[in-house]
Scaffold this motif. Structure first.
Motif, short mmCIF file in Angstrom:
data_model
loop_
_atom_site.label_atom_id
_atom_site.label_comp_id
_atom_site.label_asym_id
_atom_site.label_seq_id
_atom_site.Cartn_x
_atom_site.Cartn_y
_atom_site.Cartn_z
N ASP A 121 0.86 -1.39 0.03
CA ASP A 121 -0.19 0.30 0.16
C ASP A 121 0.93 1.08 -0.07
OD1 ASP A 121 -2.22 -1.55 0.16
OD2 ASP A 121 -2.68 -1.18 1.92
N ILE A 122 1.94 0.99 0.68
CA ILE A 122 2.77 2.38 0.70
C ILE A 122 3.67 2.57 -0.38
CG2 ILE A 122 4.56 3.35 2.28
CD1 ILE A 122 3.13 2.20 4.62
N ILE A 123 4.50 1.35 -0.95
CA ILE A 123 5.62 1.60 -1.99
C ILE A 123 5.18 1.02 -3.36
CG2 ILE A 123 7.39 1.82 -0.20
CD1 ILE A 123 8.04 -1.16 -0.99
N GLY A 124 3.87 0.58 -3.28
CA GLY A 124 3.42 -0.20 -4.75
C GLY A 124 2.95 1.12 -5.37
N GLY A 125 2.57 0.28 -6.50
CA GLY A 125 2.28 1.45 -7.68
C GLY A 125 3.49 1.59 -8.89
N LYS A 126 2.79 2.31 -9.87
CA LYS A 126 3.71 2.21 -11.11
C LYS A 126 4.76 3.27 -10.68
CE LYS A 126 3.56 3.81 -15.82
NZ LYS A 126 2.54 4.17 -16.87
N TRP A 127 4.86 4.35 -9.67
CA TRP A 127 5.97 5.41 -9.83
C TRP A 127 6.73 5.34 -8.41
CZ3 TRP A 127 6.85 6.60 -14.58
CH2 TRP A 127 5.79 6.77 -15.36
N SER A 134 15.48 13.81 0.29
CA SER A 134 16.29 12.74 0.76
C SER A 134 15.39 11.67 1.40
CB SER A 134 17.35 13.36 1.75
OG SER A 134 16.90 13.90 2.64
N LEU A 135 16.14 10.49 1.51
CA LEU A 135 15.37 9.36 1.93
C LEU A 135 15.63 9.43 3.48
CD1 LEU A 135 16.53 6.16 -0.21
CD2 LEU A 135 14.33 7.33 0.04
N THR A 136 14.60 9.01 4.12
CA THR A 136 14.71 9.07 5.72
C THR A 136 15.20 7.52 5.90
OG1 THR A 136 12.38 7.71 5.86
CG2 THR A 136 12.26 10.20 6.03
N ASP A 137 15.28 7.27 7.22
CA ASP A 137 15.76 5.97 7.69
C ASP A 137 15.13 5.08 7.12
OD1 ASP A 137 18.09 6.98 8.73
OD2 ASP A 137 17.26 7.01 10.79
N LEU A 138 13.73 5.11 7.30
CA LEU A 138 12.68 4.02 6.79
C LEU A 138 12.65 4.02 5.31
CD1 LEU A 138 10.28 2.20 7.54
CD2 LEU A 138 8.82 4.17 7.04
N LEU A 141 4.86 10.12 -0.62
CA LEU A 141 6.37 9.64 0.11
C LEU A 141 6.49 10.23 1.45
CD1 LEU A 141 7.92 8.26 -3.03
CD2 LEU A 141 6.88 6.91 -1.33
N LEU A 142 6.27 11.66 1.48
CA LEU A 142 6.72 12.39 2.64
C LEU A 142 5.80 12.03 3.71
CD1 LEU A 142 7.22 15.80 0.56
CD2 LEU A 142 8.73 14.83 1.80
N LYS A 143 4.59 12.10 3.34
CA LYS A 143 3.36 11.89 4.27
C LYS A 143 3.62 10.61 5.05
CE LYS A 143 -1.49 10.92 4.78
NZ LYS A 143 -2.89 10.56 3.98
N VAL A 144 4.23 9.67 4.29
CA VAL A 144 4.38 8.16 5.14
C VAL A 144 5.79 7.97 5.47
CG1 VAL A 144 2.48 7.03 3.65
CG2 VAL A 144 4.99 7.14 2.73
N ASN A 145 6.74 9.14 5.61
CA ASN A 145 7.88 9.11 6.02
C ASN A 145 8.99 8.41 5.37
OD1 ASN A 145 9.87 10.35 7.96
ND2 ASN A 145 9.63 8.34 9.36
#
Length: 116
Positions: free
Chosen positions: A19-25, A84-88, A63-67
């Motif tokens: 749900d968080i990282i899936g999808g086309k982009w 930039s990428l967070t630790d997660l 992606l900002l909203k889900v950290n």
């Protein structure tokens, strides 16, 4: 009033991840940070030219909203924004590498057995 029982699919960690990282982009955006500490909006647009500006904005906000990403705004003229990428978010990079390896193996087999 009875409390509704959660469905198994609602508690599945794989489903939550997809749900968080899936999808086309989303994975393509996250993958651009491999080897990069930060990227600006224009960098991402150049690296993924087939994504529309509307979709890039929408995915970055999510992606900002889900950290997964963090955003730093420099109040300059013109305004400068760095992502930039967070630790997660950095924890996702090895999985993207594994998907890339699998894609390369599937591509090698494509002519012989696998038709995608």
């Amino acid at each position: 009033m009875e409390k509704k029982e959660k469905k198994l699919i609602d508690t599945c960690p794989v489903r939550k991840s997809l749900d968080i990282i899936g999808g086309k982009w989303k994975l393509l955006i996250i993958g651009q940070f491999f080897g990069a500490d930060m990227l600006r909006y224009g960098d991402l647009k150049k690296l993924i030219p087939e994504i529309s500006e509307k979709m890039l904005n929408q995915e970055l906000k999510f992606l900002l909203k889900v950290n997964i990403l963090s955003k730093k705004v420099y109040h300059e003229i013109p305004l400068r924004v760095e992502y930039s990428l967070t630790d997660l978010g950095r924890q996702v990079i090895p999985f993207i590498g594994m998907l890339a390896d699998l894609g390369n193996k599937l591509e090698e087999l494509e002519g012989d057995k696998v038709k995608v």
